[in-house]
Design a protein around this motif. Structure first.
Motif, PDB file in Angstrom:
ATOM      1  N   LEU A  28       0.826  -1.203   0.000  1.00 58.67           N
ATOM      2  CA  LEU A  28       0.000   0.000   0.000  1.00 58.67           C
ATOM      3  C   LEU A  28       0.863   1.257   0.000  1.00 58.67           C
ATOM      4  CD1 LEU A  28      -2.903   1.255   0.368  1.00 58.67           C
ATOM      5  CD2 LEU A  28      -2.356   1.301   2.814  1.00 58.67           C
ATOM      6  N   LEU A  29       1.931   1.273   0.803  1.00 61.07           N
ATOM      7  CA  LEU A  29       2.801   2.438   0.857  1.00 61.07           C
ATOM      8  C   LEU A  29       3.490   2.687  -0.481  1.00 61.07           C
ATOM      9  CD1 LEU A  29       4.414   1.940   4.380  1.00 61.07           C
ATOM     10  CD2 LEU A  29       2.775   3.702   3.712  1.00 61.07           C
ATOM     11  N   ARG A  30       3.896   1.622  -1.136  1.00 57.83           N
ATOM     12  CA  ARG A  30       4.543   1.785  -2.436  1.00 57.83           C
ATOM     13  C   ARG A  30       3.567   2.351  -3.461  1.00 57.83           C
ATOM     14  NH1 ARG A  30       5.386  -0.680  -7.327  1.00 57.83           N
ATOM     15  NH2 ARG A  30       7.474  -0.396  -8.221  1.00 57.83           N
ATOM     16  N   GLU A  31       2.360   1.812  -3.528  1.00 60.96           N
ATOM     17  CA  GLU A  31       1.394   2.297  -4.507  1.00 60.96           C
ATOM     18  C   GLU A  31       0.990   3.735  -4.205  1.00 60.96           C
ATOM     19  OE1 GLU A  31       0.648   0.781  -7.281  1.00 60.96           O
ATOM     20  OE2 GLU A  31       2.077  -0.725  -6.603  1.00 60.96           O
ATOM     21  N   GLN A 117      -0.471  -6.107  16.997  1.00 63.21           N
ATOM     22  CA  GLN A 117      -0.016  -7.153  17.924  1.00 63.21           C
ATOM     23  C   GLN A 117       1.063  -6.618  18.872  1.00 63.21           C
ATOM     24  OE1 GLN A 117       1.132 -10.559  15.549  1.00 63.21           O
ATOM     25  NE2 GLN A 117      -0.986 -11.036  14.999  1.00 63.21           N
ATOM     26  N   ALA A 118       0.758  -5.484  19.492  1.00 63.05           N
ATOM     27  CA  ALA A 118       1.597  -4.843  20.507  1.00 63.05           C
ATOM     28  C   ALA A 118       2.923  -4.323  19.970  1.00 63.05           C
ATOM     29  CB  ALA A 118       1.853  -5.790  21.683  1.00 63.05           C
ATOM     30  N   GLN A 119       3.074  -4.267  18.642  1.00 58.57           N
ATOM     31  CA  GLN A 119       4.276  -3.716  18.030  1.00 58.57           C
ATOM     32  C   GLN A 119       3.919  -2.430  17.285  1.00 58.57           C
ATOM     33  OE1 GLN A 119       7.361  -5.065  18.515  1.00 58.57           O
ATOM     34  NE2 GLN A 119       6.338  -6.569  19.824  1.00 58.57           N
ATOM     35  N   GLY A 120       4.830  -1.444  17.334  1.00 54.49           N
ATOM     36  CA  GLY A 120       4.573  -0.170  16.691  1.00 54.49           C
ATOM     37  C   GLY A 120       5.406   0.022  15.441  1.00 54.49           C
ATOM     38  N   TYR A 121       4.863   0.779  14.497  1.00 59.14           N
ATOM     39  CA  TYR A 121       5.534   1.031  13.222  1.00 59.14           C
ATOM     40  C   TYR A 121       5.296   2.488  12.817  1.00 59.14           C
ATOM     41  CZ  TYR A 121       5.357  -4.051  13.092  1.00 59.14           C
ATOM     42  OH  TYR A 121       5.477  -5.379  13.409  1.00 59.14           O
ATOM     43  N   LEU A 122       6.304   3.084  12.199  1.00 54.03           N
ATOM     44  CA  LEU A 122       6.191   4.428  11.648  1.00 54.03           C
ATOM     45  C   LEU A 122       5.889   4.324  10.163  1.00 54.03           C
ATOM     46  CD1 LEU A 122       6.650   7.522  12.259  1.00 54.03           C
ATOM     47  CD2 LEU A 122       8.961   7.167  11.355  1.00 54.03           C
ATOM     48  N   LEU A 123       4.892   5.069   9.707  1.00 61.43           N
ATOM     49  CA  LEU A 123       4.525   5.129   8.297  1.00 61.43           C
ATOM     50  C   LEU A 123       4.587   6.584   7.851  1.00 61.43           C
ATOM     51  CD1 LEU A 123       3.194   2.423   9.331  1.00 61.43           C
ATOM     52  CD2 LEU A 123       1.412   2.808   7.647  1.00 61.43           C
ATOM     53  N   ASP A 124       5.002   6.823   6.612  1.00 62.89           N
ATOM     54  CA  ASP A 124       5.106   8.191   6.139  1.00 62.89           C
ATOM     55  C   ASP A 124       5.039   8.231   4.619  1.00 62.89           C
ATOM     56  OD1 ASP A 124       5.641  10.858   5.696  1.00 62.89           O
ATOM     57  OD2 ASP A 124       7.228  10.980   7.194  1.00 62.89           O
ATOM     58  N   CYS A 125       3.937   8.765   4.077  1.00 63.12           N
ATOM     59  CA  CYS A 125       3.841   8.963   2.630  1.00 63.12           C
ATOM     60  C   CYS A 125       3.931  10.444   2.288  1.00 63.12           C
ATOM     61  CB  CYS A 125       2.551   8.359   2.085  1.00 63.12           C
ATOM     62  SG  CYS A 125       1.034   9.203   2.590  1.00 63.12           S
TER      63      CYS A 125
END
Length: 261
Positions: A28-31, A117-125
């Protein structure tokens, strides 16, 4: 209210019937990166309107425009939430590689936190040509993509973190800093960030028009003076005559499917 799920999918070419699972986020991030240009044109068109879910949909999904971080990431955030994913918006402060210092407009970059599932991620478009093309784990694990390597570092202990990027063949450098607790609560806060970017003389985005887009082969950048195309590591630059910006900005619109009825 227009349906953000259908409109966002149509805008980036995501199958209307394809469920959005956590495992699909990198795709999704790539598209999204290949479809939504990073651009500031609204700042030069009589002033941008206050940010709302409707204004973001009309600007980016219906009029096929792009935006800056405070527009692109909130729209992606709304789409993620609409598809049942746990996400929030946070403020960040950009680190200037040239001056080796934090930009004076602190807290005006907008990014996304995603929890699974208790894990965090950074997303940036909304980080222009430097954006990660996949999720960056908050635990410090390196995320590798065609756009370089990315990681989250914790130089000051709990709370404050830095996104770091390593372009191909180069060393690590700071992209921006953020606080996990510095969440953006509503569209009013986004409109205030927009106002600062539009009006503050220290803003890097209110001086001249700019468009940038990642492509499958490289990137494309349009300014008032030049159109620069990078394909497979080779760069071609075209000098523009007055008035040609309006002609070439069409190269930054990419739509795969018709809008839903």
């Amino acid at each position: 209210m227009p349906d953000i799920n259908a409109l966002f999918r149509a805008r980036i070419g995501w199958d209307a019937q394809r469920p959005l699972a956590f495992e699909d986020i990198d795709d999704l991030l790539r598209e999204t990166a290949l479809s939504l240009p990073f651009e500031n044109l609204s700042l030069f068109q009589g002033g941008p309107e206050p940010i709302s879910e409707r204004s973001l949909l009309e600007k980016i999904a219906l009029r096929d425009e792009g935006g800056l971080c405070y527009e692109l990431n909130p729209l992606l955030y709304l789409f993620l939430r609409r598809n049942g994913l746990e996400a929030s918006l946070i403020r960040a402060t950009i680190f200037d590689e040239d001056s080796q210092d934090w930009l004076p407009l602190g807290g005006t970059h907008v990014a996304i936190l995603l929890w699974h599932q208790a894990q965090g991620y950074l997303l940036d478009c909304g980080y222009g040509l430097k954006q990660p093309l996949r999720m960056v784990p908050l635990c410090g694990e390196v995320a590798r993509s065609a756009n370089g390597d990315y990681r989250v570092a914790w130089p000051a202990g709990a709370g404050f973190a830095q996104l770091e990027r390593r372009p191909p063949g180069e060393g690590w450098r700071i992209a921006y800093g953020f606080d996990l607790d510095d969440e953006i609560a509503d569209c009013g806060a986004l409109s205030e960030i927009q106002r600062r970017i539009a009006e503050d003389p220290r803003s890097p985005f209110n001086k001249t028009r700019l468009m940038a887009l990642l492509t499958a082969e490289g990137s494309r950048v349009l300014t008032e003076e030049t159109l620069t195309e990078t394909r497979n590591g080779r760069q071609c630059r075209l000098a523009l005559a007055p008035g040609e910006f309006e002609i070439f900005h069409r190269l930054f619109t990419r739509r795969f499917s018709e809008l839903p009825a």
